[in-house]
Enzyme design. Sequence first.
Site, mmCIF file in Angstrom:
data_model
loop_
_atom_site.group_PDB
_atom_site.id
_atom_site.type_symbol
_atom_site.label_atom_id
_atom_site.label_comp_id
_atom_site.label_asym_id
_atom_site.label_seq_id
_atom_site.Cartn_x
_atom_site.Cartn_y
_atom_site.Cartn_z
ATOM 1 N N VAL A 1 35.857 33.942 50.983
ATOM 2 C CA VAL A 1 35.554 33.809 49.553
ATOM 3 C C VAL A 1 36.804 34.091 48.701
ATOM 4 O O VAL A 1 37.001 33.488 47.647
ATOM 5 C CB VAL A 1 34.342 34.702 49.183
ATOM 6 C CG1 VAL A 1 34.661 36.168 49.196
ATOM 7 C CG2 VAL A 1 33.756 34.283 47.849
ATOM 8 N N ASP A 2 37.640 34.987 49.174
ATOM 9 C CA ASP A 2 38.887 35.330 48.473
ATOM 10 C C ASP A 2 39.770 34.082 48.317
ATOM 11 O O ASP A 2 40.242 33.764 47.206
ATOM 12 C CB ASP A 2 39.600 36.412 49.302
ATOM 13 C CG ASP A 2 40.741 37.101 48.578
ATOM 14 O OD1 ASP A 2 40.907 36.882 47.371
ATOM 15 O OD2 ASP A 2 41.459 37.875 49.244
ATOM 16 N N ASN B 1 41.108 41.698 49.863
ATOM 17 C CA ASN B 1 41.686 42.707 50.760
ATOM 18 C C ASN B 1 42.557 43.637 49.926
ATOM 19 O O ASN B 1 42.801 43.365 48.742
ATOM 20 C CB ASN B 1 42.443 42.067 51.926
ATOM 21 C CG ASN B 1 43.555 41.180 51.456
ATOM 22 O OD1 ASN B 1 44.401 41.601 50.668
ATOM 23 N ND2 ASN B 1 43.563 39.933 51.903
ATOM 24 N N THR C 1 30.838 40.996 54.848
ATOM 25 C CA THR C 1 30.007 40.458 55.940
ATOM 26 C C THR C 1 30.612 39.232 56.623
ATOM 27 O O THR C 1 29.995 38.646 57.501
ATOM 28 C CB THR C 1 28.599 40.070 55.432
ATOM 29 O OG1 THR C 1 28.738 38.965 54.529
ATOM 30 C CG2 THR C 1 27.926 41.221 54.747
ATOM 31 N N GLY C 2 31.822 38.839 56.202
ATOM 32 C CA GLY C 2 32.498 37.711 56.840
ATOM 33 C C GLY C 2 33.494 38.235 57.864
ATOM 34 O O GLY C 2 33.120 38.850 58.865
ATOM 35 N N TYR D 1 35.351 40.739 57.764
ATOM 36 C CA TYR D 1 35.322 42.196 57.933
ATOM 37 C C TYR D 1 34.197 42.682 58.850
ATOM 38 O O TYR D 1 34.185 43.843 59.256
ATOM 39 C CB TYR D 1 35.265 42.908 56.574
ATOM 40 C CG TYR D 1 36.606 43.010 55.864
ATOM 41 C CD1 TYR D 1 37.739 42.347 56.336
ATOM 42 C CD2 TYR D 1 36.749 43.796 54.717
ATOM 43 C CE1 TYR D 1 38.960 42.442 55.692
ATOM 44 C CE2 TYR D 1 37.976 43.906 54.068
ATOM 45 C CZ TYR D 1 39.076 43.232 54.549
ATOM 46 O OH TYR D 1 40.280 43.339 53.902
ATOM 47 N N ASP E 1 27.971 28.329 46.276
ATOM 48 C CA ASP E 1 29.397 28.656 46.196
ATOM 49 C C ASP E 1 29.654 29.456 44.916
ATOM 50 O O ASP E 1 29.455 28.955 43.818
ATOM 51 C CB ASP E 1 30.167 27.327 46.179
ATOM 52 C CG ASP E 1 31.668 27.508 46.094
ATOM 53 O OD1 ASP E 1 32.153 28.637 45.862
ATOM 54 O OD2 ASP E 1 32.360 26.487 46.241
HETATM 55 P P1 ADP Z 1 35.116 39.901 53.931
HETATM 56 O O1 ADP Z 1 36.564 39.856 54.346
HETATM 57 O O2 ADP Z 1 34.842 40.938 52.856
HETATM 58 O O3 ADP Z 1 34.192 39.990 55.092
HETATM 59 P P2 ADP Z 1 34.638 37.011 53.643
HETATM 60 O O4 ADP Z 1 35.135 36.146 52.555
HETATM 61 O O5 ADP Z 1 35.157 36.764 55.017
HETATM 62 O O6 ADP Z 1 34.899 38.522 53.159
HETATM 63 O O7 ADP Z 1 33.058 36.935 53.697
HETATM 64 C C1 ADP Z 1 32.201 37.536 52.757
HETATM 65 C C2 ADP Z 1 31.003 36.642 52.515
HETATM 66 O O8 ADP Z 1 31.377 35.611 51.587
HETATM 67 C C3 ADP Z 1 30.470 35.912 53.744
HETATM 68 O O9 ADP Z 1 29.049 35.983 53.715
HETATM 69 C C4 ADP Z 1 30.935 34.478 53.526
HETATM 70 O O10 ADP Z 1 30.062 33.543 54.136
HETATM 71 C C5 ADP Z 1 30.844 34.379 52.025
HETATM 72 N N1 ADP Z 1 31.575 33.295 51.372
HETATM 73 C C6 ADP Z 1 32.626 32.579 51.814
HETATM 74 N N2 ADP Z 1 32.997 31.658 50.900
HETATM 75 C C7 ADP Z 1 32.144 31.798 49.844
HETATM 76 C C8 ADP Z 1 31.975 31.148 48.586
HETATM 77 N N3 ADP Z 1 32.779 30.146 48.194
HETATM 78 N N4 ADP Z 1 30.969 31.566 47.761
HETATM 79 C C9 ADP Z 1 30.160 32.576 48.128
HETATM 80 N N5 ADP Z 1 30.264 33.244 49.283
HETATM 81 C C10 ADP Z 1 31.230 32.854 50.144
#
Ligand code: ADP
Length: 180
Positions: free
Chosen positions: A40-41, A31, A125-126, A128, A17
């Site tokens: 992650v945001d 975003n 990669t989430g 988006y 994390d």
């Molecule tokens: P995006 O909208 O840019 O795709 P996301 O947050 O949906 O961003 O996903 C980007 C990446 O961050 C994914 O691989 C997701 O699994 C990962 N992620 C989500 N939460 C965390 C966290 N707390 N720490 C690290 N990576 C995370």
Amino acid sequence: MSERAASGERVRLIKGDITKLAVAAIVNAANSSLLGGGGVDGAIHRAAGPELLAECRTLGGCPPGEARLTRGYRLRAAHVIHTVGPVWEGGGARESQILESCYRSSLEIAKRERFREIAFPAIATGVYGFPKEEAARIALAAVRSHLAREEWPRRVLFTCFDEETLSAYRQALAGAPQPP
Ligand code: ADP
């Protein structure tokens, strides 16, 4: 858990994390409003507290491929570099170039600020939808090219939140040519 990547001490893979890391800056996959979101945001905003959103409100957003710096507030990281990835539209909308630009822009801030260590999530990669293996290759190439030329940041961590992401980075490392 941390793995030393083949390029030596300056690139590492970590499973976990990103909000827990005590580094100079963590990178947020934000975003373009910079006003928070899911993934992650959302996790970064929850851990940093409302002061982060207050500072983000003063920035007036950020276009895809660019990056903005804030403080880290209640995070263990002193700063957050917010970058906006491309929404995957099938690959024909300059998604790869925008993603590469996210890494380059974030690294330029780290260089300017002389941040010793920064951590990236797998940007775009989430939600988006950018394919994970191609994203890992782009991330690794952009970071290696920066580190080959620049002294700062001293070290870059790729934070992999899940096994699939970790395996994409391992594959990118295995496939990438080694620097001299
Ligand atoms: P995006 O909208 O840019 O795709 P996301 O947050 O949906 O961003 O996903 C980007 C990446 O961050 C994914 O691989 C997701 O699994 C990962 N992620 C989500 N939460 C965390 C966290 N707390 N720490 C690290 N990576 C995370």
